[in-house]
Design an enzyme around this catalytic site. Structure first.
Site, mmCIF file in Angstrom:
data_model
loop_
_atom_site.group_PDB
_atom_site.id
_atom_site.type_symbol
_atom_site.label_atom_id
_atom_site.label_comp_id
_atom_site.label_asym_id
_atom_site.label_seq_id
_atom_site.Cartn_x
_atom_site.Cartn_y
_atom_site.Cartn_z
ATOM 1 N N GLN A 73 62.765 22.920 42.697
ATOM 2 C CA GLN A 73 61.822 23.132 43.802
ATOM 3 C C GLN A 73 60.463 23.639 43.330
ATOM 4 O O GLN A 73 59.551 23.787 44.137
ATOM 5 C CB GLN A 73 62.413 24.135 44.802
ATOM 6 C CG GLN A 73 63.715 23.682 45.439
ATOM 7 C CD GLN A 73 63.539 22.506 46.378
ATOM 8 O OE1 GLN A 73 62.465 22.304 46.949
ATOM 9 N NE2 GLN A 73 64.585 21.713 46.554
ATOM 10 N N LYS A 116 62.257 14.838 43.536
ATOM 11 C CA LYS A 116 61.567 15.827 44.366
ATOM 12 C C LYS A 116 60.098 15.943 43.991
ATOM 13 O O LYS A 116 59.327 16.614 44.674
ATOM 14 C CB LYS A 116 62.251 17.190 44.236
ATOM 15 C CG LYS A 116 63.672 17.204 44.800
ATOM 16 C CD LYS A 116 64.261 18.585 44.767
ATOM 17 C CE LYS A 116 65.771 18.587 44.859
ATOM 18 N NZ LYS A 116 66.300 18.246 46.187
ATOM 19 N N CYS A 120 72.942 23.666 50.921
ATOM 20 C CA CYS A 120 73.699 23.868 49.676
ATOM 21 C C CYS A 120 73.514 25.268 49.126
ATOM 22 O O CYS A 120 73.496 25.476 47.910
ATOM 23 C CB CYS A 120 73.347 22.820 48.618
ATOM 24 S SG CYS A 120 73.792 21.165 49.079
#
Lengths: 139, 413
Positions: free
Chosen positions: B210, B233, B371
């Site tokens: 992230q 991502k 998650c």
């Protein structure tokens, strides 16, 4: 009414909604009228697990017909269960096992039954049918 | 005299035009894509690089003597070099292509863990970890009779460094922490974590999944031992990712999977293994994925990192203020240092219901536990609604989100 008569009635009802909001508000309302499973049956045995929303479902055989009670922690899921229960409640096990639930597609809710992991609806439909199957064999 | 510095700004409208999918309609509305934490959309240069590979270059790499194979090998290794330069690894051999962050973490847990973890050894994770930075460690700890220690967080979603210092001991072998929390958006003080861990002789693996889409990461400046991230991502295709590891550590680890590509010499008695990075890249790799990742990084690197941060911080501040102004909205994750990820709850409405109603309005968010079930347990909730932003999002989309949430609030009241 037969399963298909009820499905057709639902399709007609949903035909009146032009806006998605009306449809979902109706679903949320339906959810509130779902015959709720009694708390003592809200157990692991009656749980259909989804990744996000959970469904509890209980079936009983009464005088040759199946009675369903259910619940969910999400309102929209609950509304869809209410529709399924309305279609299949008080029907013969054999009819439940062999029915084709075409109304879901017809009212534009098929996305909720796609094999995503987000709700337990697809497995719930399979469970409903296998309950019909089981009771028709026991019958 | 120093000339006045002008901070470059982003032309977000021009950036948006490079993403064909952003012009799509969903349920009769212009798509508002706020699920970037799950996967980011792909700009035209990435799509083109992948199409170009299949049209012009497709061949298996590293072994072929023919022209196409050499060109494909060159393109793939060029992508590795692009990654190396971008994360500032010392050598390209330290950049292992994987299928994603999960695969990278599993590789370290398995190969490093089997060799180095002994009974009683400890690995430290935090409460906010993604399952893929928990389960691989649980599995290897079970095998090696080692133990997990959990670094607690504050209610705002920050690592408790005071507790970290207490958890660290001579038994600590490795610390595995998210650089940025996928659920809360917290940017963790990883430089300090690394400093403290190294002082205790423990290694550090960072889950960078992230972080990479939002900030520049310099693995040498950090001094991190392992850094895992995913391509998809950060505007690259799915199925490709990177594990960075210090060469000395990677050389010392046994291979992961056996197969072609990763060997030097095979006989039925004994096999010797190829050098890095190939030792860890058994089988035909995701060639087009690697090339797509190289293209994505080249694309993203053209933007001034500070301008990207300024734009995303503006979105974060604006969205936080707008959402907080709605009655009955609670934001989870209020660390002072965050990327533009906002997890929230709408009174006691189920996140699934909120997400479904947002989707009807063309707003794509993620709902559920993301998650991170231990983190959900920490907050004693079953899930959140998460809006996660990227470089191409703009304020109008925050407005669309807020309007959609307000409508959901009415419907679910």
């Amino acid at each position: 009414m037969t399963i298909n008569q009820i499905q057709d009635a639902i399709i007609e009802e949903f035909g009146c909604f032009n806006r998605w909001m009306d449809k979902y508000e109706y679903l949320i309302d339906l959810g509130k009228k779902l015959p709720i499973i009694e708390p003592q049956y809200k157990t692991e045995q009656h749980l259909i697990r989804g990744c996000q929303s959970q469904v509890w479902l209980r079936a009983e055989l009464r005088n040759g017909a199946v009675t369903f009670t259910a619940d969910s922690d999400a309102l929209i899921t609950k509304g869809i269960i209410a529709l399924l229960v309305r279609v299949l409640d008080a029907q013969q096990p054999m009819d439940i096992a062999h029915t084709e639930l075409y109304f879901i597609d017809a009212i534009g809710l098929q996305a909720h039954l796609s094999p995503t992991r987000s709700n337990g609806l697809l497995s719930m439909v399979n469970t409903l049918k296998s309950i019909g199957e089981k009771f028709s064999k026991a019958h | 005299m120093k000339p006045p510095t002008t901070s470059p700004t982003l032309d977000v409208a021009a950036i948006r035009r490079q993403f064909p999918i952003l012009a799509r309609e969903v349920n009769g509305n212009r798509l508002v894509y706020l699920d970037n934490g799950a996967t980011a959309q792909k700009p035209q240069p990435v799509i083109d690089a992948m199409a170009h590979y299949y049209r012009e270059l497709n061949a298996n790499i590293h072994r072929g003597v023919h022209h196409l194979s050499q060109q494909a090998t060159h393109a793939y290794e060029q992508a590795r070099e692009t990654v190396r330069a971008y994360i500032h690894a010392e050598q390209a051999a330290e950049v292992l292509f994987t299928s994603g962050t999960t695969a990278g973490i599993n590789l370290v847990a398995t190969c490093w863990g089997r060799k180095h973890l002994k009974p009683g050894d400890e690995i430290i994770l935090s409460t906010m970890e993604h399952h893929s930075n928990i389960v691989p460690w649980q599995l290897i700890c079970q095998q090696q009779q080692s133990r997990l220690k959990i670094l607690p967080i504050t209610h705002a979603g920050e690592l408790r460094l005071d507790a970290f210092q207490e958890l660290l001991s001579e038994r600590t072998r490795l610390v595995a922490i998210a650089h940025v929390s996928n659920t809360l958006g917290s940017v963790n003080p990883v430089a300090r974590v690394i400093e403290l861990a190294h002082a205790q002789g423990a290694l550090v693996l960072l889950d960078g999944a992230q972080a990479m889409p939002h900030m520049r990461v310099d693995v040498q400046a950090l001094g991190v031992d392992f850094y895992a991230f995913s391509g998809h991502k950060m505007f690259a295709p799915t199925g490709v990712g990177v594990l960075y590891g210090k060469a000395a550590l990677l050389n010392d680890m046994p291979p992961y999977q056996g197969g072609g590509e990763m060997i030097e010499r095979v006989t039925f008695d004994k096999t010797t293994f190829a050098e890095l990075p190939h030792k860890f890249e058994a089988g035909t790799p995701n060639i087009v994925g690697g090339i797509g990742l190289g293209a994505a990084i080249a694309w993203f690197a053209q933007f001034d990192a500070e301008a990207v941060t300024a734009h995303e911080q503006d979105l974060l501040a604006y969205a936080t203020a707008q959402l907080s102004a709605l009655p009955r909205v609670t934001i989870l994750g209020t660390a002072p240092h965050k990327v533009c990820v906002i997890s929230f709850l709408l009174a006691d409405a189920h996140p699934f219901d909120v997400g479904t109603i947002l989707d009807q309005q063309g707003v794509a968010v993620r709902t559920g536990h993301h998650c991170t079930q231990p983190l959900m347990d920490f907050y004693n909730i079953s899930g959140t609604v998460r809006a996660s932003f990227a470089i191409y999002n703009h304020r109008a989309e925050v407005d669309a989100l807020v309007a959609a949430v307000a409508r959901a609030a009415n419907m679910l009241a």
